[in-house]
Motif scaffolding. Sequence first.
Motif, PDB file in Angstrom:
ATOM      1  N   ARG A  74      60.993 -24.840  26.254  1.00  0.00           N
ATOM      2  CA  ARG A  74      60.221 -23.608  26.083  1.00  0.00           C
ATOM      3  C   ARG A  74      59.226 -23.417  27.218  1.00  0.00           C
ATOM      4  O   ARG A  74      59.018 -22.298  27.687  1.00  0.00           O
ATOM      5  CB  ARG A  74      59.531 -23.616  24.722  1.00  0.00           C
ATOM      6  CG  ARG A  74      60.542 -23.537  23.575  1.00  0.00           C
ATOM      7  CD  ARG A  74      59.903 -23.399  22.211  1.00  0.00           C
ATOM      8  NE  ARG A  74      60.934 -23.245  21.191  1.00  0.00           N
ATOM      9  CZ  ARG A  74      61.263 -24.156  20.296  1.00  0.00           C
ATOM     10  NH1 ARG A  74      60.635 -25.319  20.263  1.00  0.00           N
ATOM     11  NH2 ARG A  74      62.218 -23.921  19.415  1.00  0.00           N
ATOM     12  N   LEU A  78      59.420 -20.184  29.532  1.00  0.00           N
ATOM     13  CA  LEU A  78      58.298 -19.245  29.603  1.00  0.00           C
ATOM     14  C   LEU A  78      57.770 -19.086  31.025  1.00  0.00           C
ATOM     15  O   LEU A  78      57.258 -18.018  31.379  1.00  0.00           O
ATOM     16  CB  LEU A  78      57.173 -19.694  28.663  1.00  0.00           C
ATOM     17  CG  LEU A  78      57.496 -19.582  27.172  1.00  0.00           C
ATOM     18  CD1 LEU A  78      56.382 -20.187  26.332  1.00  0.00           C
ATOM     19  CD2 LEU A  78      57.720 -18.119  26.773  1.00  0.00           C
ATOM     20  N   ASP A  81      59.384 -16.104  32.440  1.00  0.00           N
ATOM     21  CA  ASP A  81      59.242 -14.835  31.735  1.00  0.00           C
ATOM     22  C   ASP A  81      59.103 -13.624  32.660  1.00  0.00           C
ATOM     23  O   ASP A  81      59.701 -12.577  32.405  1.00  0.00           O
ATOM     24  CB  ASP A  81      58.051 -14.892  30.781  1.00  0.00           C
ATOM     25  CG  ASP A  81      58.497 -14.835  29.322  1.00  0.00           C
ATOM     26  OD1 ASP A  81      59.695 -15.015  29.058  1.00  0.00           O
ATOM     27  OD2 ASP A  81      57.639 -14.593  28.452  1.00  0.00           O
ATOM     28  N   VAL A 113      61.236 -15.768  16.588  1.00  0.00           N
ATOM     29  CA  VAL A 113      60.052 -15.640  17.443  1.00  0.00           C
ATOM     30  C   VAL A 113      60.462 -15.206  18.850  1.00  0.00           C
ATOM     31  O   VAL A 113      59.850 -14.315  19.442  1.00  0.00           O
ATOM     32  CB  VAL A 113      59.273 -16.970  17.499  1.00  0.00           C
ATOM     33  CG1 VAL A 113      58.191 -16.926  18.579  1.00  0.00           C
ATOM     34  CG2 VAL A 113      58.643 -17.275  16.140  1.00  0.00           C
ATOM     35  N   GLY A 114      61.527 -15.824  19.367  1.00  0.00           N
ATOM     36  CA  GLY A 114      61.978 -15.491  20.708  1.00  0.00           C
ATOM     37  C   GLY A 114      62.480 -14.065  20.816  1.00  0.00           C
ATOM     38  O   GLY A 114      62.197 -13.365  21.794  1.00  0.00           O
ATOM     39  N   ASN A 116      61.671 -11.500  18.835  1.00  0.00           N
ATOM     40  CA  ASN A 116      60.549 -10.581  18.679  1.00  0.00           C
ATOM     41  C   ASN A 116      59.749 -10.460  19.973  1.00  0.00           C
ATOM     42  O   ASN A 116      59.304  -9.360  20.340  1.00  0.00           O
ATOM     43  CB  ASN A 116      59.644 -11.030  17.532  1.00  0.00           C
ATOM     44  CG  ASN A 116      60.249 -10.747  16.171  1.00  0.00           C
ATOM     45  OD1 ASN A 116      61.265 -10.065  16.063  1.00  0.00           O
ATOM     46  ND2 ASN A 116      59.645 -11.290  15.127  1.00  0.00           N
ATOM     47  N   ARG A 117      59.566 -11.564  20.674  1.00  0.00           N
ATOM     48  CA  ARG A 117      58.864 -11.520  21.957  1.00  0.00           C
ATOM     49  C   ARG A 117      59.650 -10.679  22.958  1.00  0.00           C
ATOM     50  O   ARG A 117      59.083  -9.859  23.682  1.00  0.00           O
ATOM     51  CB  ARG A 117      58.689 -12.931  22.546  1.00  0.00           C
ATOM     52  CG  ARG A 117      57.634 -13.787  21.870  1.00  0.00           C
ATOM     53  CD  ARG A 117      57.470 -15.136  22.555  1.00  0.00           C
ATOM     54  NE  ARG A 117      57.014 -14.983  23.919  1.00  0.00           N
ATOM     55  CZ  ARG A 117      57.791 -15.110  25.001  1.00  0.00           C
ATOM     56  NH1 ARG A 117      59.075 -15.369  24.869  1.00  0.00           N
ATOM     57  NH2 ARG A 117      57.286 -14.954  26.204  1.00  0.00           N
ATOM     58  N   ALA A 121      58.435  -7.233  24.697  1.00  0.00           N
ATOM     59  CA  ALA A 121      58.282  -7.186  26.158  1.00  0.00           C
ATOM     60  C   ALA A 121      59.129  -6.089  26.786  1.00  0.00           C
ATOM     61  O   ALA A 121      58.746  -5.493  27.793  1.00  0.00           O
ATOM     62  CB  ALA A 121      58.657  -8.541  26.752  1.00  0.00           C
TER      63      ALA A 121
END
Length: 217
Positions: A74, A78, A81, A113-114, A116-117, A121
């Motif tokens: 992770r 990230l 990103d 969670v991933g 939704n992010r 974004a």
Amino acid sequence: MSYSLVVFDWDGTLMDSTHSIVAAIQGACRDLELPVPSASQASWVIGLSLESALRHAVPELTKAMMPRFLERYRVNYLLRDPELKLFDGIRELLAELAQRNVQLAVATGKSRVGLNRALAASGLVDAFQATRTADETFSKPNPAMLHEIMTELDVAADRVVMIGDTSHDLQMAANAGVHSVGVTYGAHTRKELESCTPQVIVESVPELTAWLAAREV
């Protein structure tokens, strides 16, 4: 054939993230001093749930090492990103389908969670009528994601098409009894996609847009 529901995979189909996932798997392996899989080995597992993917890509990874590996994965992901973006033309394709009253959904190997992010974004939070992630139900190629989406939106299988860049996506579609489209601009090769006998294999978002435009609701 016409479709009233189009279900998309996320990574490698809507978002240009294949390279980031591969780099994150390889980076986590280096951090834990594990054998580093090749890019082709790491990209093959994209679309599976993360833990299922890692069991294939990094067979040396033990259960005890998994929490630390996931943490390093992770962190490595990230860090990339800022590089992540939708493929050119995807936003326009989704808008065009919505204007035609086609329902849209996502079935992904990402976590809730991933996803939704990623939705936040990319500004696509309200673009889909249903979404399913690998930590909410069975991982691909099990058909559960598609069955749950079809039940939620009350759409029959013969009105559904699954769009994906991996054989996992296309095999899930076959297992669910729905049509599928393979895209070659993501993780898997044309040969791998052909093994699942989708309705068509396309090489670009414009080609995908044209194919879907020819299928009226």
